[in-house]
Design a protein around this motif. Structure first.
Motif, mmCIF file in Angstrom:
data_model
loop_
_atom_site.group_PDB
_atom_site.id
_atom_site.type_symbol
_atom_site.label_atom_id
_atom_site.label_comp_id
_atom_site.label_asym_id
_atom_site.label_seq_id
_atom_site.Cartn_x
_atom_site.Cartn_y
_atom_site.Cartn_z
ATOM 1 N N ALA A 1 -48.072 31.756 -27.886
ATOM 2 C CA ALA A 1 -48.457 30.863 -28.811
ATOM 3 C C ALA A 1 -46.969 30.317 -29.507
ATOM 4 O O ALA A 1 -46.876 29.329 -29.847
ATOM 5 C CB ALA A 1 -49.409 30.928 -29.687
ATOM 6 N N SER A 2 -46.132 31.374 -29.884
ATOM 7 C CA SER A 2 -44.967 31.356 -30.809
ATOM 8 C C SER A 2 -43.817 30.671 -30.085
ATOM 9 O O SER A 2 -42.780 30.145 -30.944
ATOM 10 C CB SER A 2 -44.626 32.600 -31.197
ATOM 11 O OG SER A 2 -43.959 33.514 -30.117
ATOM 12 N N THR A 3 -43.947 30.517 -28.723
ATOM 13 C CA THR A 3 -42.992 29.513 -28.233
ATOM 14 C C THR A 3 -42.958 27.998 -28.675
ATOM 15 O O THR A 3 -42.180 27.192 -28.427
ATOM 16 C CB THR A 3 -43.123 29.466 -26.626
ATOM 17 O OG1 THR A 3 -44.403 29.171 -26.345
ATOM 18 C CG2 THR A 3 -42.728 30.751 -26.008
ATOM 19 N N TYR A 4 -43.915 27.601 -29.476
ATOM 20 C CA TYR A 4 -44.369 26.328 -29.913
ATOM 21 C C TYR A 4 -43.281 25.453 -30.594
ATOM 22 O O TYR A 4 -42.673 26.176 -31.551
ATOM 23 C CB TYR A 4 -45.562 25.941 -30.649
ATOM 24 C CG TYR A 4 -46.008 24.557 -30.946
ATOM 25 C CD1 TYR A 4 -46.258 23.602 -30.200
ATOM 26 C CD2 TYR A 4 -45.618 24.331 -32.462
ATOM 27 C CE1 TYR A 4 -46.516 22.404 -30.321
ATOM 28 C CE2 TYR A 4 -46.108 23.023 -32.714
ATOM 29 C CZ TYR A 4 -46.403 21.850 -31.781
ATOM 30 O OH TYR A 4 -46.372 20.466 -32.218
ATOM 31 N N ARG A 5 -42.994 24.419 -30.378
ATOM 32 C CA ARG A 5 -41.871 23.829 -31.267
ATOM 33 C C ARG A 5 -42.482 22.465 -31.719
ATOM 34 O O ARG A 5 -42.605 21.519 -30.864
ATOM 35 C CB ARG A 5 -40.545 23.551 -30.671
ATOM 36 C CG ARG A 5 -40.226 24.735 -29.796
ATOM 37 C CD ARG A 5 -38.763 24.744 -29.028
ATOM 38 N NE ARG A 5 -38.378 23.446 -28.192
ATOM 39 C CZ ARG A 5 -37.510 23.400 -27.704
ATOM 40 N NH1 ARG A 5 -36.512 24.403 -27.431
ATOM 41 N NH2 ARG A 5 -37.078 22.356 -26.897
ATOM 42 N N ASN A 6 -42.620 22.319 -33.184
ATOM 43 C CA ASN A 6 -43.014 20.960 -33.505
ATOM 44 C C ASN A 6 -42.137 20.037 -33.344
ATOM 45 O O ASN A 6 -42.440 18.751 -33.372
ATOM 46 C CB ASN A 6 -43.365 21.217 -35.181
ATOM 47 C CG ASN A 6 -44.207 20.008 -35.587
ATOM 48 O OD1 ASN A 6 -45.193 19.564 -35.130
ATOM 49 N ND2 ASN A 6 -43.667 19.286 -36.721
ATOM 50 N N SER A 7 -40.842 20.186 -33.237
ATOM 51 C CA SER A 7 -39.685 19.212 -33.074
ATOM 52 C C SER A 7 -40.002 18.383 -31.914
ATOM 53 O O SER A 7 -39.832 17.260 -31.957
ATOM 54 C CB SER A 7 -38.434 20.089 -32.955
ATOM 55 O OG SER A 7 -38.359 21.049 -32.080
ATOM 56 N N ASP A 8 -40.472 18.857 -30.690
ATOM 57 C CA ASP A 8 -40.693 18.203 -29.684
ATOM 58 C C ASP A 8 -42.016 18.460 -29.009
ATOM 59 O O ASP A 8 -42.124 17.806 -27.712
ATOM 60 C CB ASP A 8 -39.343 18.347 -28.556
ATOM 61 C CG ASP A 8 -39.333 19.672 -28.191
ATOM 62 O OD1 ASP A 8 -40.085 20.636 -28.600
ATOM 63 O OD2 ASP A 8 -38.232 19.832 -27.249
ATOM 64 N N GLY A 9 -42.907 19.121 -29.294
ATOM 65 C CA GLY A 9 -43.976 19.260 -28.862
ATOM 66 C C GLY A 9 -44.042 20.218 -27.469
ATOM 67 O O GLY A 9 -45.123 20.488 -26.954
ATOM 68 N N ARG A 10 -43.139 21.040 -27.368
ATOM 69 C CA ARG A 10 -42.791 21.882 -26.071
ATOM 70 C C ARG A 10 -43.555 23.343 -26.559
ATOM 71 O O ARG A 10 -43.430 23.693 -27.649
ATOM 72 C CB ARG A 10 -41.666 21.794 -25.596
ATOM 73 C CG ARG A 10 -40.860 20.676 -25.060
ATOM 74 C CD ARG A 10 -39.991 20.799 -24.176
ATOM 75 N NE ARG A 10 -40.245 21.512 -23.034
ATOM 76 C CZ ARG A 10 -39.272 22.398 -22.157
ATOM 77 N NH1 ARG A 10 -38.019 22.266 -22.748
ATOM 78 N NH2 ARG A 10 -39.703 22.727 -20.984
ATOM 79 N N GLY A 11 -43.876 23.974 -25.562
ATOM 80 C CA GLY A 11 -44.281 25.490 -25.867
ATOM 81 C C GLY A 11 -45.769 25.648 -26.145
ATOM 82 O O GLY A 11 -46.579 24.690 -26.171
ATOM 83 N N GLY A 12 -45.816 26.537 -26.805
ATOM 84 C CA GLY A 12 -47.379 26.985 -27.348
ATOM 85 C C GLY A 12 -48.384 27.783 -26.179
ATOM 86 O O GLY A 12 -48.058 27.804 -25.115
ATOM 87 N N SER A 13 -49.551 27.951 -26.561
ATOM 88 C CA SER A 13 -50.225 28.782 -25.945
ATOM 89 C C SER A 13 -50.912 27.925 -24.668
ATOM 90 O O SER A 13 -51.360 28.625 -23.593
ATOM 91 C CB SER A 13 -51.322 29.300 -26.802
ATOM 92 O OG SER A 13 -52.159 28.381 -27.183
#
Length: 721
Positions: free
Chosen positions: A488-500
């Protein structure tokens, strides 16, 4: 992209700059006297530009302003894009006296505006890009590479005023860029809305330098520090003259490749963007910008109303426009899509020359090409083409040259590559495709959109049975919690990439990242892959929640609905930038980390949309749960694996001594810089003291679970539906 155009508008024109009126000589003289007599020092700190204290308004004392419109998709849905296109087209093709259009068309200027807005994107942290419209705010609005783009935005203001909240500034700018291309004969790939208006910029680390165009960001052989992408402070990409103004096309190619790759583009996309973009417009350098241009927008006078770079050279606009200091036109048809850019690039031999402002550029050898290029304002004048060092790089670099020659021989391939690269450039940071709005969204799903199939419809999950099976597998609480956090902690609000969502933790490159403890992670994935009735992405999160429930002694929420991405849609090279160079939540600092670990922690917390309190409680909880990279540093508890407030109690109750710049010892414990900052920084210490108090254990457990649940669900749209 170097400057490619000047000025237009629809409806009421913007207030003209004082030096851009018809009788400019008097105002130019007055302006010159003014700028000669008043010093306007500024400083650059973490990308912030400040003018003198008595003139630069500081709003940091006020709370941050949320977006004014809480339902932008509904407002955008009422927008008639055909009507908007007609209004934008009218702006592009109606020259304004206060800022005359080159060649009678504002298409090149608006194209440059959008390119420079979107081109700030960088893959390392997902920051920059078109989605937030950062070009409207300091410091980006005042970068030397963005000279006179304030005029392009002002020309669009009548359109923005007409449509109001139905179209955000960022959506309007990207739409206008597409219309610029369409009105010049190019067929674009598509367009999506969905960029919500912001009222103030995020803090972005743009580099360590303290002056425009300074360069303190390289190590070794021009190796850029992460997460930076541009080669100098105040540039979007690279110096068009060549590295540090040396007109060396081979060295320039090296810089171009490094920069464009850090902005998400491969070699073919890079060649397509440069060749396609430089098909249009011109550069502006009839006189020295250092001598004739006033302060940038962030340091301009109140009466200039946000317009910067007041030009004291003759009329200050039209044929007297000064932007980069380079001066010339690439092609015979600067407002039409065709293949003449590449025809000129390979059709002439080139010699280096100086622009009127004294900057390095290139002209055809032996006077070739004379009279083939039109003047931007006088139909009676003709010129030879002028190219830049960055253009010559496409001809001579062994990687770029074959691509450019192929595009020369197959113009249809250039058109397709440019259309796709332009769409990628302007949509890369918009987030998952599900966020795209409007009828012009392409039907094709593209690899860089990180596609994740929807979670299949399932019968009601027996979460109790699944939890029991996971917890009875022999995996430790720490292993399960660490795997869920890693996902989950790969998420980046900057571009919406990553996450669970997608469960890409089970694929390369994520399963082999050192921060994820690959050996332990492999054991977890062996257990969680193939559980009945649940996606692997959901199972990873469920396993962490089940283990946390045991450790916390209170219920931990879990909402299913994540889909499983495929390995075919998980290109290791494209996902490599999601690897953290440091993760203070797990006390990890990788070999590429340059900035202090505690600063990198705050940076990662920002990408996770965490408050200071949420960041603090998560660090304290993950420490006592044993979720640390080396298994021991910062685990300030005698009962690892149990969710207690021991981290804060022991941190604040211990005398610490430095052993290395990164490690500290005291009371039998080993801690990191990240750990100690929660006792050293007054604001973070206040939060730590709240949780370390005798009655802080209950609030700590409650708040940790809330923050955990937030991170687990970041970036998962329509979760639970």
């Amino acid at each position: 992209m170097p400057d490619t155009g000047s000025g237009g508008g629809l409806g009421l024109p913007a207030p003209p700059p004082a030096s851009a009126s018809g009788a400019a000589s008097a105002s130019a003289s007055a302006s010159a006297e003014y700028y000669a007599s008043v010093e306007r020092p500024y400083s650059v700190s973490l990308g912030k530009v400040s003018a003198t204290a008595d003139e630069r308004l500081d709003l940091r004392a006020l709370p941050k302003s949320p977006p004014l419109d809480d339902d932008y998709p509904a407002a955008f849905a009422t927008l008639d894009l055909d009507e908007l296109a007609a209004d934008v087209d009218a702006v592009l093709t109606t020259s304004q006296d206060w800022w005359p259009a080159d060649f009678g068309h504002y298409g090149p200027l608006v194209l440059r505006m959008v390119w420079h807005c979107a081109g700030t994107y960088r893959v390392a942290d997902g920051r920059g890009g078109a989605a937030a419209g950062l070009q409207r705010f300091a410091p980006v609005d005042s970068w030397p590479d963005n000279r006179n783009l304030d005029k392009a935005r002002r020309l669009l203001w009548p359109v923005k005023r007409k449509y109001g909240r139905r179209v955000s500034w960022a959506d309007l700018m990207v739409f206008a860029g597409n219309r610029a291309l369409e009105t010049m004969g190019f067929r674009t790939f598509g367009y999506a809305g969905g960029r919500v208006d912001v009222l103030e910029p995020d803090d972005v680390y743009w580099g360590p330098e303290q002056a425009w165009l300074a360069d303190e960001r390289h190590r070794g052989v021009r190796e850029l520090d992460e997460p930076l992408a541009a080669e100098q402070l105040g540039l979007i990409y690279v110096n068009p003259e060549g590295p540090n103004t040396v007109p060396d096309q081979y060295a320039s190619a090296r810089d171009i490749r490094a920069t464009f790759r850090r902005m998400g583009m491969n070699d073919e996309e890079t060649v397509a963007l440069i060749a396609g973009g430089h098909t249009f417009g011109k550069t502006h350098g009839v006189a020295d910008p250092q001598r004739h241009l006033g302060p940038e927008p962030a340091a301009a006078r109140l009466e200039d109303q946000g317009l910067g770079w007041r030009n004291t050279h003759r009329t200050g606009a039209g044929p007297d426009t000064i932007t980069s200091g380079l001066d010339g036109t690439w092609t015979p048809t600067p407002t039409s899509w065709d293949n003449t850019y590449l025809e000129a690039l390979f059709g002439y031999e080139w010699d280096v020359a100086l622009s009127p402002a004294g900057l390095w550029q290139w002209v055809p050898r032996g006077g070739a090409g004379a009279g083939t290029v039109p003047d931007a304002h006088d139909p009676a004048k003709r010129h030879a083409p002028t190219f830049l060092t960055t253009d010559l790089a496409l001809r001579y670099d062994p990687g770029y040259a074959p691509i450019a020659r192929r595009f020369l021989e197959h113009p249809d391939q250039l058109a397709d590559a440019f259309a796709r690269a332009w769409f990628k450039l302007t949509h890369l940071d918009l987030g998952p495709r599900e966020r795209y709005l409007g009828p012009l969204v392409p039907a094709e799903t593209l690899p860089w959109q990180d596609p994740v199939p929807a979670s299949p419809a399932r019968a009601r999950l027996d979460l109790g049975a699944l939890k029991s099976r996971i917890l009875g597998s022999g995996l430790s609480r720490t292993q399960l919690i660490a795997a869920a956090w890693a996902s989950a902690s790969t998420y980046r609000n900057s571009d919406g990439r990553g996450g669970s969502n997608g469960g890409r933790l089970r694929f390369e490159p994520q399963r082999s990242w050192a921060v994820n403890d690959p050996a332990s992670l492999a054991q977890v994935l062996d257990v969680l892959t193939g559980l009945p009735g649940i996606s692997v992405a959901d199972a990873i999160v469920l396993g962490g929640c089940a283990a946390l429930e045991q450790a916390a002694g209170i219920p931990v929420p879990f909402t299913p609905g994540r889909g499983d991405a495929t390995e075919e849609d998980t290109d290791p090279e494209w996902f490599a930038p999601l690897e953290p160079i440091a993760d203070g939540f797990r006390n990890y600092r990788g070999p590429r980390a340059r900035r202090p670990s505690e600063h990198l922690l705050v940076d990662r917390a920002s990408l996770l949309t965490l408050t200071a309190a949420e960041m603090t409680v998560l660090v304290g909880g993950l420490r006592v749960l044993g979720v640390v990279h080396d298994g021991s540093t910062g685990v300030l508890t005698a009962t690892p694996g149990v969710l207690t407030n021991d981290f804060f109690v022991n941190l604040l109750g211990t005398a610490w001594a430095a052993r290395t710049p990164e490690t500290f010892e005291g009371g039998g414990w080993t801690a990191s810089r990240v750990d100690l900052v929660f006792g050293a920084d007054a604001r973070l210490r206040a939060i730590a003291e709240y949780y370390a108090a005798d009655d802080g254990a209950g609030p700590f457990v409650r708040d940790f679970v809330r923050a955990w649940d937030k991170v687990m669900n970041l970036g998962v749209l329509n979760l639970g539906r």
